[in-house]
Design a protein around this motif. Structure first.
Motif, PDB file in Angstrom:
ATOM      1  N   ASN A 172       5.660   0.023  -6.328  1.00 21.66           N
ATOM      2  CA  ASN A 172       6.950  -0.649  -6.400  1.00 21.66           C
ATOM      3  C   ASN A 172       7.125  -1.732  -5.322  1.00 21.66           C
ATOM      4  N   PRO A 173       6.711  -1.508  -4.063  1.00 21.46           N
ATOM      5  CA  PRO A 173       6.829  -2.580  -3.065  1.00 21.46           C
ATOM      6  C   PRO A 173       5.976  -3.805  -3.406  1.00 21.46           C
ATOM      7  N   VAL A 174       4.836  -3.589  -4.035  1.00 22.62           N
ATOM      8  CA  VAL A 174       3.976  -4.709  -4.447  1.00 22.62           C
ATOM      9  C   VAL A 174       4.671  -5.469  -5.569  1.00 22.62           C
ATOM     10  N   LYS A 175       5.159  -4.740  -6.560  1.00 27.14           N
ATOM     11  CA  LYS A 175       5.863  -5.347  -7.699  1.00 27.14           C
ATOM     12  C   LYS A 175       7.070  -6.160  -7.237  1.00 27.14           C
ATOM     13  N   ALA A 176       7.761  -5.664  -6.201  1.00 25.43           N
ATOM     14  CA  ALA A 176       8.949  -6.351  -5.684  1.00 25.43           C
ATOM     15  C   ALA A 176       8.596  -7.499  -4.728  1.00 25.43           C
ATOM     16  N   GLY A 177       7.299  -7.711  -4.480  1.00 24.49           N
ATOM     17  CA  GLY A 177       6.877  -8.817  -3.619  1.00 24.49           C
ATOM     18  C   GLY A 177       7.035  -8.542  -2.130  1.00 24.49           C
ATOM     19  N   LEU A 178       7.100  -7.279  -1.747  1.00 26.57           N
ATOM     20  CA  LEU A 178       7.294  -6.928  -0.338  1.00 26.57           C
ATOM     21  C   LEU A 178       5.978  -6.809   0.423  1.00 26.57           C
ATOM     22  N   CYS A 179       4.873  -6.653  -0.300  1.00 24.68           N
ATOM     23  CA  CYS A 179       3.547  -6.572   0.300  1.00 24.68           C
ATOM     24  C   CYS A 179       2.526  -6.874  -0.799  1.00 24.68           C
ATOM     25  N   SER A 180       1.279  -7.093  -0.404  1.00 26.19           N
ATOM     26  CA  SER A 180       0.262  -7.395  -1.419  1.00 26.19           C
ATOM     27  C   SER A 180      -0.517  -6.165  -1.859  1.00 26.19           C
ATOM     28  N   ALA A 182      -0.230  -1.678  -1.848  1.00 26.50           N
ATOM     29  CA  ALA A 182       0.694  -0.559  -1.642  1.00 26.50           C
ATOM     30  C   ALA A 182       0.517   0.090  -0.276  1.00 26.50           C
ATOM     31  N   ARG A 183      -0.704   0.198   0.209  1.00 29.82           N
ATOM     32  CA  ARG A 183      -0.934   0.868   1.493  1.00 29.82           C
ATOM     33  C   ARG A 183      -0.358   0.086   2.675  1.00 29.82           C
ATOM     34  N   GLN A 184      -0.004  -1.171   2.456  1.00 27.15           N
ATOM     35  CA  GLN A 184       0.606  -1.985   3.515  1.00 27.15           C
ATOM     36  C   GLN A 184       2.086  -1.661   3.713  1.00 27.15           C
ATOM     37  N   TRP A 185       2.703  -1.016   2.727  1.00 28.58           N
ATOM     38  CA  TRP A 185       4.138  -0.724   2.810  1.00 28.58           C
ATOM     39  C   TRP A 185       4.347   0.509   3.680  1.00 28.58           C
ATOM     40  N   ARG A 186       4.898   0.320   4.853  1.00 24.40           N
ATOM     41  CA  ARG A 186       5.045   1.375   5.856  1.00 24.40           C
ATOM     42  C   ARG A 186       5.909   2.542   5.374  1.00 24.40           C
ATOM     43  N   TRP A 187       6.856   2.279   4.474  1.00 26.58           N
ATOM     44  CA  TRP A 187       7.841   3.289   4.101  1.00 26.58           C
ATOM     45  C   TRP A 187       7.522   3.946   2.778  1.00 26.58           C
ATOM     46  N   GLY A 188       6.245   4.287   2.582  1.00 31.09           N
ATOM     47  CA  GLY A 188       5.852   4.948   1.357  1.00 31.09           C
ATOM     48  C   GLY A 188       4.632   5.817   1.550  1.00 31.09           C
ATOM     49  N   SER A 189       4.386   6.684   0.592  1.00 36.28           N
ATOM     50  CA  SER A 189       3.281   7.620   0.677  1.00 36.28           C
ATOM     51  C   SER A 189       1.918   6.926   0.616  1.00 36.28           C
ATOM     52  N   ALA A 190       1.830   5.764  -0.025  1.00 38.77           N
ATOM     53  CA  ALA A 190       0.546   5.065  -0.119  1.00 38.77           C
ATOM     54  C   ALA A 190       0.018   4.688   1.268  1.00 38.77           C
ATOM     55  N   SER A 191       0.901   4.439   2.218  1.00 34.07           N
ATOM     56  CA  SER A 191       0.465   4.053   3.569  1.00 34.07           C
ATOM     57  C   SER A 191      -0.191   5.214   4.303  1.00 34.07           C
TER      58      SER A 191
END
Length: 195
Positions: A172-180, A182-191
Motif C-alpha cells: 500500500n505505501p508503494v501504491k500510494a507513492g510513499l516509497c519505491s 515496501a521494505r522502505q516503509w518504516r511503519w509496516g511489517s514489510a520493513s
C-alpha cells in the motif's frame, strides 16, 4: 452480551462484521477526516444508475484512490504518532491476537490479525483506537474525534486470499507513492522482513 464473547455476524452502523476466534481478519480503520461523508454521498448519487455489484466495485476503487491520495490532516505522517500506533498494534501481539501484517499510512491503518478465543474483534479494534486517540490528541495538544467510528474487516478465506491481502497491505505505501519498495516503509511489517 458478556465481555469476551464473540458475536458471529453483526453490524454497529452500516458495515457488517464477522467475529469468530481463530479467523484471520484484514482490518482497515481511518482518521476521522480521511474520507468525508459528503464525498461518499456524492459518489452514491453518481453511481446510482449502476448495478449493485458495479456500484460496490467502483465505490471501493474510488475510496482506495481517495484515501491513498492522502486527504485529510494525515496525522499518521508524524513519526511519533505513527510509532504510537505501531506500538499499540504490537502491544498485545501473541496475547490477544496474532499480528501477521500491518501498514500505517498517513490517514489510515491496515492490520492483518488472527483472532483468539476471548478477544472479540470489535474489542481489539476499539482498544487500538481508544488508546491511540488519547496518544494522538495529547501529542497534537487537541481534543476531539481522531478515528472514524466504523472500521472495515474482511475474514481471510484461504491461503491465496491471505497472500493477496498481505501483499496488498505491505504494498500500500508503494501504491500510494510513499516509497519505491515496501521494505522502505518504516511503519509496516514489510520493513521487518529479512531479505
Amino acid at each position: 452480551m458478556p465481555p469476551g464473547t464473540h458475536r458471529d455476524w453483526y453490524s454497529r452502523d452500516y458495515l457488517p462484521h464477522f467475529d469468530q476466534p481463530g479467523l484471520i481478519q484484514a482490518i482497515t480503520f481511518r482518521l476521522a477526516d480521511a474520507l468525508p461523508a459528503e464525498k461518499l454521498q456524492r459518489w452514491a448519487l453518481e453511481l446510482a444508475h449502476e448495478t449493485e455489484l458495479a456500484r460496490e466495485v467502483e465505490k471501493k476503487r474510488r475510496m482506495e484512490a481517495w484515501i491513498d491520495a492522502g486527504h485529510g490532516a494525515c496525522w499518521l505522517r508524524e513519526p511519533a504518532i505513527a510509532q504510537s500506533v505501531e506500538d499499540a498494534l504490537l502491544h498485545f501481539d501473541s496475547v490477544r491476537y496474532r499480528l501477521l501484517a500491518w501498514s500505517i499510512m498517513p490517514n489510515h491503518v491496515h492490520a492483518l490479525i488472527e483472532t483468539r478465543e476471548g478477544w472479540p474483534l470489535g474489542s481489539i479494534v476499539q482498544s487500538w483506537k481508544i488508546f491511540t486517540a488519547k496518544e494522538i490528541n495529547a501529542h497534537l495538544g487537541r481534543t476531539g474525534m481522531v478515528w472514524q467510528r466504523e472500521y472495515h474487516d474482511r475474514y481471510i478465506r484461504d491461503a491465496e486470499h491471505l497472500a493477496n491481502v498481505t501483499r496488498y497491505i505491505e504494498q500500500n505505501p508503494v501504491k500510494a507513492g510513499l516509497c519505491s519498495e515496501a521494505r522502505q516503509w518504516r511503519w509496516g511489517s514489510a520493513s521487518r522482513k529479512q531479505e
